[in-house]
Design an enzyme around this catalytic site. Sequence first.
Site, short mmCIF file in Angstrom:
data_model
loop_
_atom_site.label_atom_id
_atom_site.label_comp_id
_atom_site.label_asym_id
_atom_site.label_seq_id
_atom_site.Cartn_x
_atom_site.Cartn_y
_atom_site.Cartn_z
N ASP A 230 9.38 19.98 -53.04
CA ASP A 230 8.29 19.02 -52.93
C ASP A 230 7.72 19.09 -51.51
OD1 ASP A 230 6.63 16.80 -53.00
OD2 ASP A 230 8.27 15.37 -52.76
N GLU B 130 8.47 32.80 -76.06
CA GLU B 130 9.49 31.80 -76.36
C GLU B 130 9.43 31.63 -77.86
OE1 GLU B 130 10.90 27.24 -76.33
OE2 GLU B 130 8.87 27.85 -76.76
N ASP C 235 6.02 13.08 -52.57
CA ASP C 235 5.89 12.13 -53.69
C ASP C 235 7.09 12.21 -54.64
OD1 ASP C 235 5.46 14.53 -54.95
OD2 ASP C 235 3.52 14.00 -55.82
N ASP D 103 4.62 29.67 -74.70
CA ASP D 103 5.36 28.53 -75.25
C ASP D 103 5.20 28.48 -76.77
OD1 ASP D 103 6.77 25.96 -74.53
OD2 ASP D 103 5.08 25.12 -75.63
N ASP E 280 6.01 20.79 -56.15
CA ASP E 280 4.61 21.20 -56.24
C ASP E 280 4.44 22.67 -55.82
OD1 ASP E 280 4.74 21.03 -53.39
OD2 ASP E 280 4.32 18.89 -53.55
C1 GLC Z 1 8.97 24.65 -75.46
C2 GLC Z 1 9.28 24.18 -74.05
C3 GLC Z 1 9.71 22.76 -74.11
C4 GLC Z 1 8.58 21.94 -74.70
C5 GLC Z 1 8.15 22.48 -76.05
C6 GLC Z 1 6.86 21.90 -76.49
O1 GLC Z 1 10.08 24.68 -76.25
O2 GLC Z 1 10.23 25.02 -73.48
O3 GLC Z 1 10.07 22.28 -72.86
O4 GLC Z 1 9.02 20.62 -74.87
O5 GLC Z 1 7.96 23.88 -76.01
O6 GLC Z 1 5.80 22.43 -75.74
#
Ligand code: GLC
Length: 549
Positions: free
Chosen positions: A42, A287, A46, A228, A50
Amino acid sequence: MTPDLAPSVRPFAADSAAASGEQAGWWRSAVIYQVYVRSFADSDGDGVGDLRGIRERLPYLAGLGVDALWLTPFYASPQADGGYDVADYRAVDPLFGQLSDADDLVREAHRLGLRVIVDIVPNHTSDQHVWFQEALADRPGGTARARYHFRPGRGEDGELPPNDWESVFGGPAWTRTTDADGRPGEWYLHLFAPEQPDLNWDSPEVREEFDSVLRFWLDLGVDGFRIDVAHGMVKAPGLPDIGRTEQAKLIGAQVLPFFDQDGVHEIHRAWRKLLDSYPGERVGVAEAWAPTSERLALYVRPDELHQAFNFQFLTCDWDADAMREVIDRSLAATASVGAPTTWVLSNHDVVRHVTRYGAGDGELGRTRARAAALLMLALPGSAYVYQGEELGLPEVVDLPDEVRQDPAFFRGDGQDGLRDGCRVPLPWSGEAAPYGFGPGGSWLPQPEQWAGLSVEAQSGDPRSMLELYRSALALRRQLPGLGDGDMGWLQAPEGVLAFSRPGFVCTLNTLGAEVTLPVPGRPVLASAALEFAGGTVRIPSNSCVWWAV
Ligand code: GLC
């Protein structure tokens, strides 16, 4: 046992890399460090990490010896799910800085020889995204609603959700809207929190918009994207019922009408073309939760993404047979499509592996985590390191309810919100919280015992987890047999895994007792102290050794 190796820094110029053919296929061997942006460093006090904080700490990452960073979402967001609810894909959230900070960060990382991968969240937007606000204001069947999944409810008055799908975070995957006249209206789909409406990828507008967003960040110079929920964008036609509850248990175990549908591959193929149109080997990392290694491998076919996270390795128990099976399956599946395998032990969504492997015994967990790190970094392919695992951070299991932020915690029925415990800000230095995280506090409280785990406390201590990672990462660059390539199993007693790579052998003892084995070569790194006697070596319980042969 820990050789004195200076970390090597390899500067490169991203734009000239492709032109010169330099470091072609860099991602096949890369060690990629996951920065959970709000918890790394940070700069402004705050209490939230960041972009500037990350930039200031880049020399630490270069010195650690990783090749690239993956930054979790830092885009404009109401933060209903730690930034995985994006309101504007082209803007930096003021919490994390501004666009120029992202630009500076990427430039400085490149100067230090580090590539930068950013997160892209294409399955859903924030409910505050202008598109969703337009959709709410639109009428049923209107064009603004076509960018999402709006449906009338079932039941006499539409009072029941359109199908039986459940949100990953618990509860129904549908929320009912209210029409302008105050009457209950259509329902919209959200596989995650209600603040994360799912986009409709049948809409050409959605596809065009994401092409443009990808270009925006590629033009800024990022080296790729962590995608994601890469398995979620396409839903089965007609949105059919699943016919059972507790659907979260099926994720990664079977193809669901909302996950791992074959249609997602067309999107990834299109994105690969886009990535390939840029110089410097920009990459896509999925992912994706798929039921088998074979289905996961489909995401990394030559014309799709470059890598996919190997969650089968992450979720594997501390058991030699189980590990060997996962390793074999992973290697076979990726080999069938010519992709590198990836290895990962922790991330921001799971209990940290020190705690997982320890099952209540912190010392055991740390011992196994040291061994697991050497195993992971010796296996063929690319590896992911989650911030703090190089410090041996445990899961924080006693966070008070008042500080928790994980949406799963609030929605869950029997869910315990464990994802906050792996997101506690890093300890950098000093004796008291926030341990150099920043000039202010930290958004989640750090445990008192973390003074001894800080970067400062561990640096220079040859027995520390940090120095083990530094040594392993430096050796990984020096030993030509590591990274991408082949491996072969060697004979080993029950509970022991031994494998060879060119000029190299790795031995992992998963047992609770030491084993005595013939010395296979010259020891270059070990997770625990070895004892030699007459051509044999005693390898302590739960430890791993690297040998040069
Ligand atoms: C993926 C991310 C997770 C998030 C989800 C929804 O699994 O790693 O952190 O909550 O997607 O976007």
